[in-house]
Design a protein around this motif. Structure first.
Motif, short mmCIF file in Angstrom:
data_model
loop_
_atom_site.label_atom_id
_atom_site.label_comp_id
_atom_site.label_asym_id
_atom_site.label_seq_id
_atom_site.Cartn_x
_atom_site.Cartn_y
_atom_site.Cartn_z
N ARG A 42 -21.91 38.98 93.30
CA ARG A 42 -20.48 39.13 92.96
C ARG A 42 -19.76 39.60 94.22
O ARG A 42 -19.91 40.72 94.66
N LYS A 43 -18.93 38.71 94.74
CA LYS A 43 -18.41 38.87 96.09
C LYS A 43 -17.37 39.99 96.26
O LYS A 43 -16.70 40.35 95.30
N GLN A 63 -19.14 27.55 91.63
CA GLN A 63 -20.29 28.37 91.24
C GLN A 63 -21.31 28.49 92.36
O GLN A 63 -22.37 29.08 92.17
N HIS A 105 -14.64 45.06 84.15
CA HIS A 105 -15.08 43.76 84.67
C HIS A 105 -16.60 43.59 84.58
O HIS A 105 -17.21 42.97 85.45
N ASN A 127 -13.98 32.75 95.64
CA ASN A 127 -14.71 32.45 94.40
C ASN A 127 -15.73 33.54 94.13
O ASN A 127 -16.16 34.24 95.04
N LEU A 128 -16.12 33.67 92.89
CA LEU A 128 -17.21 34.57 92.48
C LEU A 128 -16.93 36.05 92.78
O LEU A 128 -17.87 36.84 92.88
N THR A 129 -15.67 36.42 92.91
CA THR A 129 -15.35 37.84 93.05
C THR A 129 -15.56 38.53 91.70
O THR A 129 -15.61 37.89 90.65
N VAL A 130 -15.63 39.85 91.76
CA VAL A 130 -15.96 40.63 90.56
C VAL A 130 -14.88 40.43 89.49
O VAL A 130 -15.17 40.13 88.34
N THR A 131 -13.65 40.66 89.85
CA THR A 131 -12.55 40.25 88.98
C THR A 131 -11.66 39.35 89.83
O THR A 131 -12.10 38.87 90.88
N GLU A 132 -10.47 39.04 89.37
CA GLU A 132 -9.65 38.08 90.10
C GLU A 132 -9.48 38.46 91.57
O GLU A 132 -9.26 39.63 91.89
N ARG A 151 -25.88 35.18 90.41
CA ARG A 151 -24.94 34.98 91.52
C ARG A 151 -24.42 36.32 92.03
O ARG A 151 -23.90 37.12 91.26
N SER A 187 -12.16 41.89 95.44
CA SER A 187 -11.37 42.49 94.37
C SER A 187 -11.77 43.98 94.32
O SER A 187 -11.47 44.71 95.26
#
Ligand SMILES: [Zn+2]
Ligand SMILES: [Zn+2]
Ligand SMILES: [Zn+2]
Lengths: 633, 633, 633
Positions: free
Chosen positions: B100-101, A96, B148, A199-204, B98, B104
């Motif tokens: 959102r990276k 996180q 998403h 980590n913390l991407t919008v979707t996978e 946070r 994706s």
């Protein structure tokens, strides 16, 4: 092999006046080993560059003079506060994005190189001081890598390290973009500096991205461990050991183990039953005070492979612990049973954790062999009984089992990166296969994924493997028993993409997985003649023989005389049925185990363990609840 | 109307040598449309200002020359990494604060204006190049807005935009403070700059604050979409389309749809059943491999309204997907059934997602019409069958249904802002009403909240509406059928406060909601003559006739001959009973549907769909599992 | 004691023209008190240093002139936005490290000293203006400390304050390191500046660290409250009150209460049943519209102790609320029942929350005595009935109960710091004991942990106490009834470590807890003669008499004639059985209560309350659902 018992001890927790009597009582209880030092950095080096070795010198002397052999731990799992102040970026960052604070343990980032230097330095100083000490007979490096999910860090240090690792692996972003298929969602990178942690991407995130991060993270554990191995190798001739945890899959234990002499692990059967091991509610209820009857065996077999044949239990639960959701006391007899199961699986030593229950801090509710007030706790009598039995009984060796299970860490990461089912983990499938074998009274060898020789075995299982290594594929090509491969094995490339032609690539066996599906717990696929696949099913195509079918006629097991592909994840009962039939075919004798009874065959004797809460009849004798029996072979 | 099939294709994923054979096979399968371009920004513009149009030119030519019509997508759902580097603040921020990276898709903030400029530019360049290309016959803008959870962002850009939006709406903080009732907890603002986004407050934020933020956020989606509409309108004469998702309620689809020519949506019946659609465990089990029997119909009817009569399915599930909690394969026949249900509800085109399963990246486990190794996947034969059937059968038109359901997005936000029940969402109530109608074999029109004419209908449902629009209230005043209004309709002001006099304000009908209560799943309010209200109940007062009572004598349905207020949320069975009775009263014929059977009437034919896993008898014929039947009217 | 009713009112929410009629209706309804001011800071001081007292002066005058007594609240629970802009660091930080934003209420950090100054100033100004106003007859300070989990903050201000607090407590880090056992994992500190707050550590922080942080945090609430007490004491002679919440355990209410004159609390029986009170699903179903039959009584008894005998209900639920997971309406009669139960437990005043339902903001769905449109809501008639009954009936006094339960806040923090069971909280055990007593028809006094005199009681329970205070131990040594001590009582030091010799330390009673275990909900330990311990069990040793055993012969209750230790957490039924037997032994008469019937004895009368949804027979009369009965003693 000279089987021995030991105990974990923290002289810095107790008045020095008590050390000698502690040592004497350990010896009187039949213990050989005493493990010290692992969390003592602050007491060894109370301020930067200021050392206090005296107390540790005296502790080693007192324990050694009493006749005990010391396992000396490097204290790198608990860097002192002053070191964190010196290098605040040594702290790991969780998924996180939150730094993981000082105030407990394992608060370091495997990617942060200055901390590795600090560890090299303290390990070197300890090695110089105690490497040739006659009382120090083994070394433990760090403590429980990845415990508390500390292998993966999402720090700046990890990102920079990952970018370098990718640059070395792929050499060009073009190659990386192609390998990962970044064209998919315009995810191509122009420079390695652009690649963030997944980590913390919008979707996978891209599963290939995740898998490489998992490989990178595992490599950091290996590198971290090797720093201390390298420095200690020159300073001692005694074995180097790490104590692994249960169901810890985030780093490649085989790779860490390759640098060490012995694999040890920390066995908490009751805690693990409630916080990490599969089981129905009925099983969790039935084995609440015993632990899952297959979990200890699985880890003994796994870590025997990691240790290249040399296995210890470095921490053995001796009573209630403090860290599981609930912490009941063991059934009387279980401390003895667990100890004997370790020895029957090839352990050279079993050390109880810990000598005396600490009256303070995080683990004050964790039982020891002694109570906090120095009186005997229930575990001590059982340890003493094991010591007596060891003295009276001949040695047993691990031998070779008739059946083998291939177990691979990288495949577990591939499943994590692309589970397809909400609760899917590769461990669940592998452990289901293992449980099926144990329910048939079998002894099992666990093999690493690159093993090159299967000739000792009649039956080999290879469930859930990302790929088959060249070694393993060659060994399978020569195999004369039956290998049950799959499900979900060798259907991906090492980059976690789909190969063309599609997998698996089984030597001389035309089977292709054409479509896969994951199935919720409420559903199943019925098999011809009864039984079912749960969780996972693969549609198979090809010219190979269909050995077993689903109720609606699709292939369930398909292949040749020796190599067969299993198209789904059998239910527990179905796994047992399939394995019983296959064992009969290859001439491996099986016995259906009632309740909590389990067997372990060694070249010298057959051991029977009753994990049940009621007596069970076996081989003409009645084994009480928590009882152990053995018969010479 | 000329009904057609199509497919989604990504030429950039495959060797150019394969394009022509792919195109030929599409045509041979009976497909008309091929959708391309939507995720290709990085391949079109690999570096800032450096364009590579050639491959896309050739792809359009190859596909078009084969006889296919191209749907060209703007690639704005996947901004390349270099663009994120240019404008790092384009990244959205989640409700926990946070960022959102990248890594994706949909990693942009609708409020960030420079990104809108970048989208205008790429859309203009694509429009200039392909707007008059004879092979390009339609345009898709972006992809799956809000997928998403990407509509709501808690970024600095969103806060600044929200403050401006509030300033324009209220003109003074005084007006805003009064509208929201900020006096309540000394929450008054002195300046618009003080107003933060309503996340991470100590306890719940003011629901009026939340509702305005939801309106603002929806407006940004509309504005974002309009930027591309505006630029493409001048550059092409072909229809502009967006592909909406299922159960996506965070922006006003009617408002986006007002700027477009056709509404399309992405229909994943099996995935949606498990990850977003209501259903008992028994239903989820019964329809595991078919999808919920009312979900596709609901969205077809909804998006037909959003598209002002013009509906496509832009992505139709063709086999197992990768993104649901579990991903089983469809029952054989379902791909055909889903396609036919779309056409029966007025779809002009159904495009399968996707042509060939990608061997890499996030969706590699998502089936296509072809396998990754180019062999046919099970869906292709069903698509081909639909193409054949379309060629042989006369057209059907959507017609007008006898029953209408008013569905409003803003009301869904009001429920989210002030749910009153732990799991309450307006969709649940609206879909319960819709399911009740479908269980009676009815066809339904969904109407927007500002519709001004109800004269075509005999029965109108208006559940869960924040307010009645002036248009709708006027139409209700003139209505000669029966309108079942409520529960929870028109009892608030547009500011999400309680009006005085209290609502609802039904023309010529004296009913007042005096007190509301939410009810846990374990409880219910019994009705006279059987049945029950669940979840929600409103105490009614007034002089209007009580048509139905609770078991303890309170009003359950109250009103006049035409406008009646429903005081609670009926259980599924009770909803069917109430609707059956009301239909009988207004002369709408109903039939109780067994199991998974559902009907759809068109002016030309009545269609029957069997979502069940067993055959069902209907109208003198037996419809097999996953079967479709039709009779001319 | 002159029992009175009142109501919470917010003149700033309503047109001034309505105030006089509101006041007249309050008086007509039989109300004595009107509470105002608590959230009005922004209306009193709309800009820094700019005051608008006029409206409040007029409100006090209008209400007072109508014959009402005003409870004036200090508005410090809702600092205005401009104050947050002046001192942004006044905002608290949650355990995840996120600042808790403005936009609701209680958005301040108890540790932030400049905010205390701001509160002192506004309290002084209000006190100067209204402290001697003849209409203002009581003061409420702040509102619902800790509501919305606002006691614990992980801010910089809290860290700095905690470090100072530790420095004052321990004087040296050496002393702190020893007290906490920081040697355990090399956690020693060299300076107080190094000690962080115990959140976000890698694994659990040291429980002694957590407990001290909890003590520190509680001290800040006490200090915060005292600032306003100190300033108001000189400015008014009327009683100072705080309104506590239900099941709020994060600060020591006894310590806050010591500075105040009356303890009041906010009683929401239905909301609390669903969001914070123990109960089986069957109980939650049975009492859905009544609230748990023991919860109100427990809090009345607790806060009577906190108030040193003086108790009010400052907010009484009058209908459905807005904030629980589900918000059903009360059964008719419950508003009256709750009011009477408060008076039977010694309340001097019961104020309903609120006068008129607010049509806006967060609590617009919270019922009042009036509807938002000014019509009467159902609660008003019940309030009026209570007013009439109060006028007709003689006073009752609280008296002294035959049975006492010791309840301690610090012990709750110790349980939180070291739960040992996944869902363990001390409140659960204490409330289980209380429920057992109520099921036997008993009236109970709750005692603080330092009470020095037990001579009034025949039976005393002391479950779950961290330690026994010297006062209590002395009182127990002199006790002539039976004290049932434990489980989990006096087995730790005040530092939350294990003492040597091990506890408990019961005067003249040799019992030692040698080993503890926590037990999952699926398991239990059977007792001899039936019944069971759940959740928690302690192995006992010593020479004291074993009064009761487990089914396998271990001590279950052990001790002397007067002091006995209870070795486990009895199931609900077993608790009743144990208490029934013990009461019989000490001559306290018990009656088994059917269903929802509960009794309360006062010196003047016995009250019976029927929380059930069906009538119940008692003492020769039938009490209807939600009914109240009383008989003179
Ligand atoms: Zn350990
Ligand atoms: Zn899509
Ligand atoms: Zn309140």
């Amino acid at each position: 092999m000279n089987r021995t018992l030991g105990v974990c001890y923290y002289p810095e927790h107790w008045p020095e006046t008590q050390w000698a009597s502690d040592a004497a009582r350990m010896v009187a209880a039949g213990l050989t080993w005493v493990r010290i030092g692992e969390f003592a950095w602050q007491r060894i080096e109370p301020a930067p560059g200021t050392f206090d070795w005296d107390w540790l010198d005296r502790a080693v002397a007192v324990l050694g003079d009493a006749g005990l052999k010391v396992v000396m731990g490097t204290p790198t799992a608990t860097p002192p506060r002053w070191l964190v102040d010196q290098m605040p970026d040594m702290i790991a960052v969780d998924a996180q994005g939150r730094p993981r604070k000082f105030g407990s343990r394992r608060h370091y980032d495997f990617s942060y190189l200055p901390y590795r230097d600090a560890c090299r330095r303290i390990a070197r100083l300890m090695g110089e001081r105690y490497g040739r000490n006659p009382h120090v007979a083994a070394w433990q490096i760090d403590n429980e890598y990845d415990c508390h999910d500390t292998c993966l860090s999402y720090s700046d240090a990890a990102r920079a390290g990952f970018q370098d690792w990718l640059a070395q692996k792929y050499q060009s972003t073009d190659a990386l973009n192609r390998a990962w298929g970044n064209v998919f969602w315009s995810m191509d990178y122009d420079s390695f500096d652009q690649i963030d942690l997944p980590n913390l991407t919008v979707t996978e995130p891209n599963p290939s991205h995740v898998l490489d991060f998992r490989r990178y993270s595992s490599d950091q554990v290996v590198a971290f461990n090797r720093v201390q191995v390298d420095v200690l190798r020159d300073l001692t001739d005694t074995p180097l050991i790490h104590n692994y945890m249960g169901r810890t899959l985030t780093f490649d234990h085989y790779a860490v183990g390759a640098d060490l002499d012995i694999a040890s692990w920390d066995s908490y059967p009751i805690g693990f039953l409630s916080d990490r091991i599969e089981g129905t509610e009925a099983e969790k209820q039935a084995f609440l005070r015993q632990g899952h009857p297959d979990n200890q065996a699985f880890h003994h077999d796994l870590y025997r492979a990691v240790g290249k044949g040399r296995l210890w239990v470095m921490e053995q639960q001796p009573g209630p612990v403090n860290w599981a959701p609930y912490n009941p006391a063991p059934l009387p007899g279980m401390v003895r049973l667990w100890s004997w199961e370790a020895f029957a699986h090839g352990a050279e030593a079993v050390c109880y954790f810990r000598w005396r229950q600490a009256p303070f801090a995080q683990e004050q509710m964790h039982a020891g062999l002694l109570r906090p007030d120095d009186a005997e706790a229930p575990g001590l009598a059982e340890a003493r009984q094991v010591a007596d039995e060891l003295a009276q009984l001949p040695d047993v060796s691990a031998g070779t089992a008739p059946v083998a299970l291939v177990f691979d860490y990288e495949s577990a990461w591939a499943w994590d990166a692309q589970p397809q089912g909400a609760d899917f983990e590769m461990f669940r499938l592998a452990f289901a296969a293992y449980r099926g074998l144990r329910k048939l009274g079998l002894s099992i060898d666990i093999l690493p994924p690159d093993c090159a020789d299967l000739s000792a075995y009649k039956l080999v299982l290879a469930p859930g493997l990302l790929t088959l290594s060249d070694n393993l594929r060659d060994a399978l090509a020569r195999f004369t028993g039956v290998a049950l491969i799959g499900p979900r094995t060798d259907v991906k490339t090492p980059d976690l993409t789909i190969p063309n032609p599609m997998g698996p690539n089984l030597p001389g066996t035309d089977v292709t997985v054409t479509l896969t599906e994951s199935i919720p717990p409420s559903d199943a696929i019925a098999l011809e003649g009864g039984g079912a696949f749960r969780h996972w099913f693969e549609a198979l195509d090809g010219t190979a023989t269909v050995h077993h079918r689903t109720a609606d006629g699709r292939p369930a097991i398909m292949g040749g005389d020796h190599l067969r592909y299993l198209a789904g994840w059998p239910s527990d009962e179905t796994f047992v049925d399939i394995l019983r039939t296959t064992c009969a075919e290859v001439g491996v004798a099986t016995q259906d185990m009632p309740g909590g009874l389990r067997l372990r065959e060694t070249p010298e004797a057959t051991f029977a363990f009753n994990y049940g809460a009621d007596p069970v009849d076996w081989n003409g004798q009645t084994i009480p609840a928590a009882g152990v029996a053995w018969v010479k072979r």
